[in-house]
Design a protein around this motif. Structure first.
Motif, PDB file in Angstrom:
ATOM      1  N   LYS A  81      48.198  33.760  35.323  1.00 53.35           N
ATOM      2  CA  LYS A  81      47.237  34.118  33.668  1.00 53.35           C
ATOM      3  C   LYS A  81      48.020  34.794  33.114  1.00 53.35           C
ATOM      4  O   LYS A  81      47.752  34.717  32.115  1.00 53.35           O
ATOM      5  CB  LYS A  81      45.958  34.376  34.073  1.00 53.35           C
ATOM      6  CG  LYS A  81      46.037  36.128  34.554  1.00 53.35           C
ATOM      7  CD  LYS A  81      44.703  36.779  34.938  1.00 53.35           C
ATOM      8  CE  LYS A  81      44.203  37.944  35.631  1.00 53.35           C
ATOM      9  NZ  LYS A  81      42.671  38.250  35.680  1.00 53.35           N
ATOM     10  N   GLY A 113      36.396  32.505  30.141  1.00 52.92           N
ATOM     11  CA  GLY A 113      37.844  32.522  31.090  1.00 52.92           C
ATOM     12  C   GLY A 113      37.820  31.606  31.910  1.00 52.92           C
ATOM     13  O   GLY A 113      37.149  30.655  31.599  1.00 52.92           O
ATOM     14  N   GLN A 114      38.634  31.462  32.971  1.00 52.49           N
ATOM     15  CA  GLN A 114      38.943  30.531  33.928  1.00 52.49           C
ATOM     16  C   GLN A 114      37.594  30.718  35.110  1.00 52.49           C
ATOM     17  O   GLN A 114      37.859  29.503  34.926  1.00 52.49           O
ATOM     18  CB  GLN A 114      40.241  31.485  35.180  1.00 52.49           C
ATOM     19  CG  GLN A 114      40.530  30.663  35.838  1.00 52.49           C
ATOM     20  CD  GLN A 114      41.658  31.297  36.714  1.00 52.49           C
ATOM     21  OE1 GLN A 114      42.011  32.322  37.063  1.00 52.49           O
ATOM     22  NE2 GLN A 114      43.059  30.366  36.836  1.00 52.49           N
ATOM     23  N   ASP A 165      31.209  33.840  24.421  1.00 58.42           N
ATOM     24  CA  ASP A 165      32.068  35.024  24.507  1.00 58.42           C
ATOM     25  C   ASP A 165      32.293  35.282  22.565  1.00 58.42           C
ATOM     26  O   ASP A 165      31.040  35.083  22.384  1.00 58.42           O
ATOM     27  CB  ASP A 165      33.853  33.870  24.738  1.00 58.42           C
ATOM     28  CG  ASP A 165      34.732  34.995  25.283  1.00 58.42           C
ATOM     29  OD1 ASP A 165      35.010  36.194  24.761  1.00 58.42           O
ATOM     30  OD2 ASP A 165      35.169  34.780  26.719  1.00 58.42           O
TER      31      ASP A 165
END
Length: 282
Positions: free
Chosen positions: A274, A12-13, A33
């Protein structure tokens, strides 16, 4: 301890940002992931970030390409087996993090260090999940990772000195400044920062000022580079709420109760940048 391959759990970010700075520092990275789609989103995010750096002459195109070449992907925890240091960057949920840590404990070699990028969860509590809690530590990065210089390094009661020293050395290698923070809910920065954001949401909810006025007031009146509501959108309102809930649960103090508007926006799925909508529209 010599480190060359770093594992990152979560694309993710935050995870993609950590992977990017590690790769730029010349380290080999394995990004993990739950799906190829999630991994590709992380790679796409890094590619866009590196392209922006190239366009601003902060990086050459060759350096950006070389960094991406250093990143491998895997969807199974076993793909992290040859890592010297693994950073878990999953959501702020104790059970999710504990499940990931058990998987890592089963596949990593005994000398490998395991860190968590939690912004609020007890390092001591998470460390107790492992067979060897001495190799566990908190390594709290700040968003956006490629830009923000700080890393909070947090020892649990079980963390060894060798683990701490290796973690500080890694932070320096990837161009970050590490501060030694005691294991306490919210640690140092978020214990100060997130309640301030929460109070800004109360001020908005009570109609004291608009979002734009609140943010302008804090930028111009307190010399903040970004207003608290815009910052909440950048962090993610779900993350802000999770941290407030942890603080309230740990300290049982009403000053840490979440603003009703924050809860309502998270329930609506308005999580900030997001999702394209938070206190502002993106």
């Amino acid at each position: 301890m010599e480190m060359q391959r770093i594992g990152i759990v979560g694309a993710g970010q935050m995870g993609s940002g950590i992977a990017q700075v590690c790769a730029l520092a010349g380290l080999d990275v394995t990004l993990n992931d739950v799906s190829e789609a999630a991994l590709q989103r992380g790679i796409d995010r890094m590619t866009a970030s590196l392209e922006r750096m190239v366009s601003k002459d902060k990086l050459s195109a060759a350096e950006a390409s070389a960094a991406l070449m250093r990143i491998e992907r895997c969807v199974e925890p076993g793909g992290l087996a040859d890592c010297d240091f693994v950073i878990e960057g999953a959501t702020e949920n104790v059970r999710v993090k504990q499940a990931i840590l058990r998987q890592l404990d089963a596949v990593l070699r005994p000398g490998a260090i395991i860190a968590t990028n939690t912004s609020s969860v007890s390092i001591t509590k998470l460390a107790a999940t492992l067979d060897d809690p001495a190799r566990f530590i908190g390594m709290h990065f700040f968003n956006p990772v490629p830009v923000m210089e700080l890393v909070e390094v947090i020892r649990g009661i079980q963390t060894s000195d060798a683990t701490f020293e290796a973690t500080v050395a890694l932070a320096r290698r990837i161009g970050k400044t590490a501060i030694d923070v005691r294991n306490s809910s919210g640690f140092a920065v978020n214990r100060i920062l997130v309640p301030m954001i929460n109070e800004a949401i109360f001020v908005l909810h009570e109609g004291v000022a608009s979002a734009e006025e609140i943010d302008a007031g804090m930028k111009l009146g307190a010399n903040h580079p970004i207003g608290p509501l815009a910052l909440a959108d950048l962090i993610g309102l779900d993350t802000v709420l999770a941290i407030m809930d942890v603080l309230y649960g740990e300290f049982n103090d009403s000053k840490y109760r979440s603003a009703p508007l924050l809860k309502e926006m998270v329930a609506a799925g308005y999580l900030g940048r997001k999702t394209g909508r938070g206190f502002y529209t993106y």
